[in-house]
Write a protein that holds these residues in place. Structure first.
Motif, PDB file in Angstrom:
ATOM      1  N   HIS A   1      -0.105   5.974 -13.336  1.00 37.00           N
ATOM      2  CA  HIS A   1       1.304   5.301 -13.166  1.00 37.00           C
ATOM      3  C   HIS A   1       2.497   6.329 -13.106  1.00 37.00           C
ATOM      4  N   ARG A   2       3.376   6.064 -12.060  1.00 36.42           N
ATOM      5  CA  ARG A   2       4.537   7.303 -11.956  1.00 36.42           C
ATOM      6  C   ARG A   2       5.379   7.229 -12.973  1.00 36.42           C
ATOM      7  N   ARG A   3       5.369   6.508 -14.097  1.00 37.41           N
ATOM      8  CA  ARG A   3       6.333   6.791 -15.175  1.00 37.41           C
ATOM      9  C   ARG A   3       5.512   7.052 -16.382  1.00 37.41           C
ATOM     10  N   GLY A   4       6.387   7.089 -17.577  1.00 38.14           N
ATOM     11  CA  GLY A   4       5.806   7.332 -18.767  1.00 38.14           C
ATOM     12  C   GLY A   4       5.628   5.782 -19.869  1.00 38.14           C
TER      13      GLY A   4
ATOM     14  N   LEU B   1       4.650   1.676 -19.266  1.00 37.59           N
ATOM     15  CA  LEU B   1       4.091   0.478 -18.483  1.00 37.59           C
ATOM     16  C   LEU B   1       5.156  -0.365 -18.086  1.00 37.59           C
ATOM     17  N   ARG B   2       5.245  -1.127 -17.002  1.00 34.71           N
ATOM     18  CA  ARG B   2       5.887  -2.241 -16.898  1.00 34.71           C
ATOM     19  C   ARG B   2       5.466  -3.456 -17.192  1.00 34.71           C
ATOM     20  N   ALA B   3       3.960  -3.590 -17.499  1.00 37.23           N
ATOM     21  CA  ALA B   3       3.323  -4.633 -18.015  1.00 37.23           C
ATOM     22  C   ALA B   3       3.616  -5.265 -19.219  1.00 37.23           C
TER      23      ALA B   3
ATOM     24  N   ARG C   1       0.746  -1.188  -0.090  1.00 36.82           N
ATOM     25  CA  ARG C   1       0.120   0.030  -0.122  1.00 36.82           C
ATOM     26  C   ARG C   1       0.835   1.323   0.101  1.00 36.82           C
ATOM     27  N   LEU C   2       0.275   2.360  -0.479  1.00 38.64           N
ATOM     28  CA  LEU C   2       0.975   3.769  -0.227  1.00 38.64           C
ATOM     29  C   LEU C   2       0.573   4.456   0.697  1.00 38.64           C
ATOM     30  N   ASP C   3       1.021   5.283   1.428  1.00 40.19           N
ATOM     31  CA  ASP C   3       0.540   6.078   2.533  1.00 40.19           C
ATOM     32  C   ASP C   3      -0.050   7.441   2.192  1.00 40.19           C
TER      33      ASP C   3
ATOM     34  N   GLY D   1      -0.330   1.734 -10.331  1.00 41.93           N
ATOM     35  CA  GLY D   1       0.334   0.853 -10.634  1.00 41.93           C
ATOM     36  C   GLY D   1       0.558   0.905 -12.294  1.00 41.93           C
ATOM     37  N   GLY D   2       1.777   0.318 -12.670  1.00 41.60           N
ATOM     38  CA  GLY D   2       1.750   0.051 -14.042  1.00 41.60           C
ATOM     39  C   GLY D   2       2.393  -1.321 -14.385  1.00 41.60           C
ATOM     40  N   GLY D   3       1.996  -2.331 -13.648  1.00 42.68           N
ATOM     41  CA  GLY D   3       2.610  -3.627 -14.002  1.00 42.68           C
ATOM     42  C   GLY D   3       1.432  -4.369 -14.582  1.00 42.68           C
ATOM     43  N   ASP D   4       1.667  -5.770 -14.590  1.00 43.62           N
ATOM     44  CA  ASP D   4       0.577  -6.727 -15.229  1.00 43.62           C
ATOM     45  C   ASP D   4      -0.712  -6.751 -14.326  1.00 43.62           C
ATOM     46  N   SER D   5      -0.586  -6.615 -12.842  1.00 45.08           N
ATOM     47  CA  SER D   5      -1.686  -6.329 -11.901  1.00 45.08           C
ATOM     48  C   SER D   5      -2.490  -5.453 -12.228  1.00 45.08           C
ATOM     49  N   ALA D   6      -1.858  -4.179 -12.522  1.00 41.55           N
ATOM     50  CA  ALA D   6      -2.605  -2.872 -12.791  1.00 41.55           C
ATOM     51  C   ALA D   6      -3.485  -2.870 -13.973  1.00 41.55           C
ATOM     52  N   VAL D   7      -2.930  -3.611 -14.854  1.00 36.10           N
ATOM     53  CA  VAL D   7      -3.699  -3.614 -16.206  1.00 36.10           C
ATOM     54  C   VAL D   7      -4.954  -4.723 -16.103  1.00 36.10           C
ATOM     55  N   GLU D   8      -4.343  -5.807 -15.492  1.00 36.86           N
ATOM     56  CA  GLU D   8      -5.545  -6.981 -15.181  1.00 36.86           C
ATOM     57  C   GLU D   8      -6.673  -6.354 -14.508  1.00 36.86           C
ATOM     58  N   GLU D   9      -6.222  -5.781 -13.250  1.00 39.43           N
ATOM     59  CA  GLU D   9      -7.276  -5.089 -12.433  1.00 39.43           C
ATOM     60  C   GLU D   9      -8.337  -4.024 -13.027  1.00 39.43           C
TER      61      GLU D   9
HETATM   62  P1  NAP Z   1       5.064  -5.480 -10.520  1.00 35.41           P
HETATM   63  O1  NAP Z   1       5.072  -5.920 -11.903  1.00 35.41           O
HETATM   64  O2  NAP Z   1       6.082  -5.480  -9.727  1.00 35.41           O
HETATM   65  O3  NAP Z   1       4.585  -3.770 -10.939  1.00 35.41           O
HETATM   66  C1  NAP Z   1       4.396  -3.122  -9.638  1.00 35.41           C
HETATM   67  C2  NAP Z   1       4.019  -1.735 -10.320  1.00 35.41           C
HETATM   68  O4  NAP Z   1       3.630  -0.743  -9.411  1.00 35.41           O
HETATM   69  C3  NAP Z   1       5.125  -1.012 -11.187  1.00 35.41           C
HETATM   70  O5  NAP Z   1       4.503  -0.335 -12.551  1.00 35.41           O
HETATM   71  C4  NAP Z   1       5.548  -0.128 -10.360  1.00 35.41           C
HETATM   72  O6  NAP Z   1       6.010   1.277 -10.976  1.00 35.41           O
HETATM   73  C5  NAP Z   1       4.535   0.301  -9.595  1.00 35.41           C
HETATM   74  N1  NAP Z   1       4.797   0.712  -8.062  1.00 35.41           N
HETATM   75  C6  NAP Z   1       5.778   0.351  -7.335  1.00 35.41           C
HETATM   76  N2  NAP Z   1       5.892   0.954  -6.173  1.00 35.41           N
HETATM   77  C7  NAP Z   1       5.336   1.986  -6.260  1.00 35.41           C
HETATM   78  C8  NAP Z   1       5.183   3.251  -5.669  1.00 35.41           C
HETATM   79  N3  NAP Z   1       5.549   3.339  -4.334  1.00 35.41           N
HETATM   80  N4  NAP Z   1       4.439   4.204  -6.356  1.00 35.41           N
HETATM   81  C9  NAP Z   1       3.701   4.133  -7.537  1.00 35.41           C
HETATM   82  N5  NAP Z   1       4.097   2.802  -8.083  1.00 35.41           N
HETATM   83  C10 NAP Z   1       4.563   1.865  -7.760  1.00 35.41           C
HETATM   84  O7  NAP Z   1       3.826  -6.027  -9.841  1.00 35.41           O
HETATM   85  P2  NAP Z   1       2.588  -6.784 -10.267  1.00 35.41           P
HETATM   86  O8  NAP Z   1       1.651  -6.042 -11.345  1.00 35.41           O
HETATM   87  O9  NAP Z   1       1.612  -7.044  -8.977  1.00 35.41           O
HETATM   88  O10 NAP Z   1       3.090  -8.026 -10.815  1.00 35.41           O
HETATM   89  C11 NAP Z   1       3.848  -9.011 -10.157  1.00 35.41           C
HETATM   90  C12 NAP Z   1       4.082 -10.147 -11.039  1.00 35.41           C
HETATM   91  O11 NAP Z   1       3.004 -11.184 -11.193  1.00 35.41           O
HETATM   92  C13 NAP Z   1       4.795  -9.792 -12.301  1.00 35.41           C
HETATM   93  O12 NAP Z   1       5.667 -10.835 -12.511  1.00 35.41           O
HETATM   94  C14 NAP Z   1       3.694  -9.992 -13.352  1.00 35.41           C
HETATM   95  O13 NAP Z   1       4.280 -10.369 -14.468  1.00 35.41           O
HETATM   96  C15 NAP Z   1       2.773 -11.215 -12.654  1.00 35.41           C
HETATM   97  N6  NAP Z   1       1.530 -10.900 -13.220  1.00 35.41           N
HETATM   98  C16 NAP Z   1       1.022 -11.665 -14.136  1.00 35.41           C
HETATM   99  C17 NAP Z   1      -0.141 -11.604 -14.593  1.00 35.41           C
HETATM  100  C18 NAP Z   1      -0.548 -12.099 -15.837  1.00 35.41           C
HETATM  101  O14 NAP Z   1       0.043 -12.817 -16.815  1.00 35.41           O
HETATM  102  N7  NAP Z   1      -2.117 -12.285 -16.236  1.00 35.41           N
HETATM  103  C19 NAP Z   1      -1.198 -10.752 -13.976  1.00 35.41           C
HETATM  104  C20 NAP Z   1      -0.912 -10.194 -12.528  1.00 35.41           C
HETATM  105  C21 NAP Z   1       0.679 -10.123 -12.313  1.00 35.41           C
HETATM  106  P3  NAP Z   1       7.228   1.184 -11.835  1.00 35.41           P
HETATM  107  O15 NAP Z   1       7.094   0.406 -13.247  1.00 35.41           O
HETATM  108  O16 NAP Z   1       7.857   2.365 -12.171  1.00 35.41           O
HETATM  109  O17 NAP Z   1       8.503   0.474 -11.023  1.00 35.41           O
END
Ligand code: NAP
Length: 315
Positions: A180-183, A185-187, A119-121, A157-165
């Motif tokens: 997303h904090r950047r320009g 996506l990490r997804a 979580r973020l504060d 968020g900008g990862g796969d979870s953010a997109v999926e959710e």
């Molecule tokens: P993640 O890939 O670690 O992404 C976390 C995201 O949150 C990143 O975009 C990151 O920004 C952002 N973030 C982290 N700390 C932050 C902060 N303090 N303030 C603002 N933004 C912050 O986590 P995830 O999306 O939960 O995925 C975890 C793993 O599960 C990954 O390997 C993913 O591929 C996998 N997964 C797969 C699927 C699927 O295939 N269907 C679905 C969900 C998850 P930055 O990009 O700037 O670092």
């Protein structure tokens, strides 16, 4: 130190399911259910309605579901200690488990300590503010709640979870904004394209939420663009953290193999890198992370432990 056949560490769906199966197999399991590390019952204790756990067509409150799991484990003779495990010694068998006040030896151990959604504060997001009143860290668990229906929803968020959710939330919200904090996506590419091409999803690049406000539920967010420093207040029905999870493995102090993100690695079902130690639930699952999958792997871990113990001649 008293010697136990099977110690289970953790008390979410995985830990309790492991206990139900192990107790019914006469392994007389002992659970450390935790205390300061979080509520007994795990992540479901901070959820409201659970509508996707099979067997409850009307849904069930997360804490009620976990209290039923606990009762069922007790019914078959599981012993439960309400304390944290502070450290373990897995270097020799029997293993040693150091709880905050109880120390035991164990022939086999099941680790089911789960993961914690990060979580973020942010102002307004804390416990006692709008946490669980429109701010959550699990869209799949909470997204269908009436408070989110036809409202603008924000996913951080900008990862796969953010997109999926976000894609999931488009079924409920009027529009979904990914903050997303950047320009970029990490997804993965395919997921990123899904978000960018979705008519109900808009990505707010280089942005953060500075403040969440409302009355009984979330009504507004204050957004800040990190490049321009422009601040904007927008209508909002909900804020979802999707910034990753942290598996709860600190007490293991590196004694079991993990992946880069710290999740326990398992093979042949639930076997960890140390023979006699099994892992179940979110502590070893970075993909599915559902109560039902945690319960399923808890069952697997108990069956694996039972078989392994009988091969060692421990009945
Ligand atoms: P993640 O890939 O670690 O992404 C976390 C995201 O949150 C990143 O975009 C990151 O920004 C952002 N973030 C982290 N700390 C932050 C902060 N303090 N303030 C603002 N933004 C912050 O986590 P995830 O999306 O939960 O995925 C975890 C793993 O599960 C990954 O390997 C993913 O591929 C996998 N997964 C797969 C699927 C699927 O295939 N269907 C679905 C969900 C998850 P930055 O990009 O700037 O670092």
């Amino acid at each position: 130190m008293k010697r136990e056949k099977l110690v289970i560490i953790g008390s979410g769906p995985a830990g309790y399911t492991a206990a139900i199966y192990a107790a019914r197999a006469n392994l007389n399991p002992l659970i450390f259910e935790g205390f300061m590390t979080g509520p007994s019952g795990g992540q479901l204790m901070t959820t409201t309605d659970v509508e996707n756990y099979p067997g409850f067509p009307e849904g069930i409150l997360g804490p009620d579901l976990m209290s039923s799991f606990r009762e069922q484990a007790l019914r078959f003779g599981t012993r439960i200690l309400t304390e944290d495990v502070e450290s373990v010694d897995l270097s020799t068998r029997p293993f040693k488990i150091y709880g905050s006040s109880t120390h035991v030896e164990a022939e086999a151990v099941i680790i089911a300590t789960g993961a914690t959604a990060k979580r973020l504060d942010i102002e307004g997001s804390r416990d006692g503010e709008f946490w669980q009143k429109g701010v959550t860290a699990c869209a799949v668990c909470d997204g269908a709640a009436p408070i989110f229906k036809n409202r603008p929803l924000y996913v951080i968020g900008g990862g796969d979870s953010a997109v999926e959710e976000s894609v999931f939330l488009t079924k409920y919200g009027s529009k979904v904004f990914i903050v997303h904090r950047r320009g970029e996506l990490r997804a993965s590419k395919i997921m990123a394209e899904r978000a960018m091409n979705h008519p109900k999803i808009e990505i707010l690049w280089n942005s953060v939420i500075d403040k969440i406000s409302g009355d009984q539920v979330v009504r507004k967010v204050v957004l800040r663009n990190l490049e321009t420093n422009q601040i904007e207040e927008k209508d909002a029905g909900g804020v979802f953290f999707a910034i990753g999870h942290q598996p709860n493995t600190a007490f293991l102090k590196g004694q079991l193999k993990t992946n880069e993100a710290g999740y326990l690695l398992v093979s042949k079902g639930t076997y960890t890198s140390v023979e006699g130690v099994f892992a179940a639930g979110d502590v070893q699952d970075w993909i599915y992370r559902q109560a039902i999958t945690a319960a399923g792997t808890g069952c697997m871990a108990a069956l694996d432990a039972e078989k392994w113990l009988s091969m060692q001649g421990v009945e």
